[in-house]
Write a protein that holds these residues in place. Structure first.
Motif, short mmCIF file in Angstrom:
data_model
loop_
_atom_site.label_atom_id
_atom_site.label_comp_id
_atom_site.label_asym_id
_atom_site.label_seq_id
_atom_site.Cartn_x
_atom_site.Cartn_y
_atom_site.Cartn_z
N ILE A 1 34.12 48.13 41.24
CA ILE A 1 33.82 47.06 42.19
C ILE A 1 35.12 46.58 42.84
O ILE A 1 35.15 46.30 44.04
CB ILE A 1 33.10 45.90 41.48
CG1 ILE A 1 31.72 46.35 41.02
CG2 ILE A 1 32.99 44.69 42.37
CD1 ILE A 1 30.96 45.32 40.23
N VAL A 2 36.18 46.49 42.07
CA VAL A 2 37.47 46.04 42.60
C VAL A 2 37.94 46.99 43.69
O VAL A 2 38.41 46.57 44.74
CB VAL A 2 38.51 45.92 41.47
CG1 VAL A 2 39.89 45.64 42.03
CG2 VAL A 2 38.11 44.84 40.48
N PHE A 3 37.81 48.31 43.46
CA PHE A 3 38.25 49.29 44.45
C PHE A 3 37.35 49.30 45.69
O PHE A 3 37.80 49.64 46.78
CB PHE A 3 38.31 50.71 43.84
CG PHE A 3 39.47 50.87 42.89
CD1 PHE A 3 40.78 50.71 43.34
CD2 PHE A 3 39.27 51.18 41.55
CE1 PHE A 3 41.84 50.86 42.47
CE2 PHE A 3 40.33 51.34 40.69
CZ PHE A 3 41.63 51.17 41.14
N ARG A 4 36.12 48.88 45.53
CA ARG A 4 35.23 48.79 46.70
C ARG A 4 35.51 47.53 47.51
O ARG A 4 35.44 47.55 48.74
CB ARG A 4 33.77 48.78 46.25
CG ARG A 4 33.28 50.10 45.78
CD ARG A 4 31.82 50.01 45.45
NE ARG A 4 31.37 51.22 44.78
CZ ARG A 4 30.19 51.37 44.25
NH1 ARG A 4 29.33 50.37 44.32
NH2 ARG A 4 29.86 52.49 43.67
N VAL A 5 35.77 46.42 46.85
CA VAL A 5 35.95 45.13 47.51
C VAL A 5 37.37 44.97 48.06
O VAL A 5 37.57 44.35 49.12
CB VAL A 5 35.62 43.98 46.53
CG1 VAL A 5 35.93 42.63 47.13
CG2 VAL A 5 34.16 44.04 46.12
N LEU A 6 38.36 45.51 47.40
CA LEU A 6 39.76 45.34 47.78
C LEU A 6 40.06 45.78 49.21
O LEU A 6 40.69 45.02 49.95
CB LEU A 6 40.68 46.07 46.78
CG LEU A 6 42.17 45.78 46.93
CD1 LEU A 6 42.46 44.32 46.74
CD2 LEU A 6 42.94 46.61 45.93
N PRO A 7 39.61 46.96 49.67
CA PRO A 7 39.89 47.32 51.07
C PRO A 7 39.26 46.34 52.07
O PRO A 7 39.86 46.01 53.10
CB PRO A 7 39.28 48.71 51.23
CG PRO A 7 39.15 49.25 49.85
CD PRO A 7 38.99 48.08 48.95
N TRP A 8 38.05 45.87 51.78
CA TRP A 8 37.41 44.92 52.67
C TRP A 8 38.17 43.59 52.69
O TRP A 8 38.31 42.96 53.74
CB TRP A 8 35.95 44.68 52.25
CG TRP A 8 35.08 45.86 52.55
CD1 TRP A 8 34.59 46.76 51.65
CD2 TRP A 8 34.63 46.27 53.82
NE1 TRP A 8 33.85 47.71 52.30
CE2 TRP A 8 33.86 47.42 53.65
CE3 TRP A 8 34.80 45.80 55.13
CZ2 TRP A 8 33.26 48.10 54.70
CZ3 TRP A 8 34.19 46.45 56.16
CH2 TRP A 8 33.45 47.60 55.94
#
Length: 186
Positions: free
Chosen positions: A3-10
């Protein structure tokens, strides 16, 4: 972790977009104040200010409660106190003139005012004040004003006011032609 890797770019894109927009399209703000002043009272003042004390006070004010940590504020307070004589209290009966002598019965010296100079006072430090900082600083200023007033009352400001009254007024009355000038204080 995914989840962190999905949310971090956004999140990075959102922050970068905000900075781009705020730099590209600066937001202008303006402040406008409208005042409606009204003179409530006009007084004739006949107080002759004769001595001014400029006072500094370093104050640590603490606020203790049962459920919050101890909050404190450190202030450097500048204040002034003025000693004066109220000349409006002098009547004809207070002035006795004979040949070359003048005796003037002056009113007792008084403390005209004691006030905090907020412009030159500073909040030096606050600790653990969080959301109660404004109230804590206000309490500290009130405590400082009380303490300064008490110390001024204990000082020799009234004696100095009496001495300065003689030093200021004697040459004026001598200039009117009186060789012997005496002052009494009632």
């Amino acid at each position: 972790m995914r989840i962190v890797f999905r949310v971090l770019p956004w999140l990075i894109l959102l922050v970068a977009g905000y900075f781009f927009i705020s730099k590209k399209f600066s937001i202008n703000t303006s402040v406008e104040s409208k005042h409606q002043l009204l003179v409530e009272k006009i007084e004739a003042i006949g107080k002759l200010e004769l001595v001014r004390y400029q006072i500094s006070d370093v104050l640590e004010h603490k606020n203790k409660t049962d459920f919050l940590p101890e909050a404190s504020v450190l202030l450097i307070v500048k204040a002034e106190a003025v000693g004066c004589i109220d000349l409006t209290k002098i009547t004809r009966e207070d002035i006795e003139v004979t040949a070359d002598t003048a005796v003037v019965n002056l009113p007792q010296p008084e403390i005209c005012y004691v006030k905090i100079d907020h412009k030159n006072s500073r909040v030096y430090d606050t600790k653990m004040a969080f959301f109660r900082e404004a109230g804590l600083v206000d309490e500290a200023y009130k405590a400082a004003e009380k303490q300064v007033t008490a110390e001024v009352k204990k000082s020799n400001i009234l004696t100095q006011t009496r001495t300065n009254a003689t030093n200021v007024l004697k040459p004026l009355i001598e200039g009117l032609g009186y060789k012997n000038v005496r002052f009494t204080f009632e």
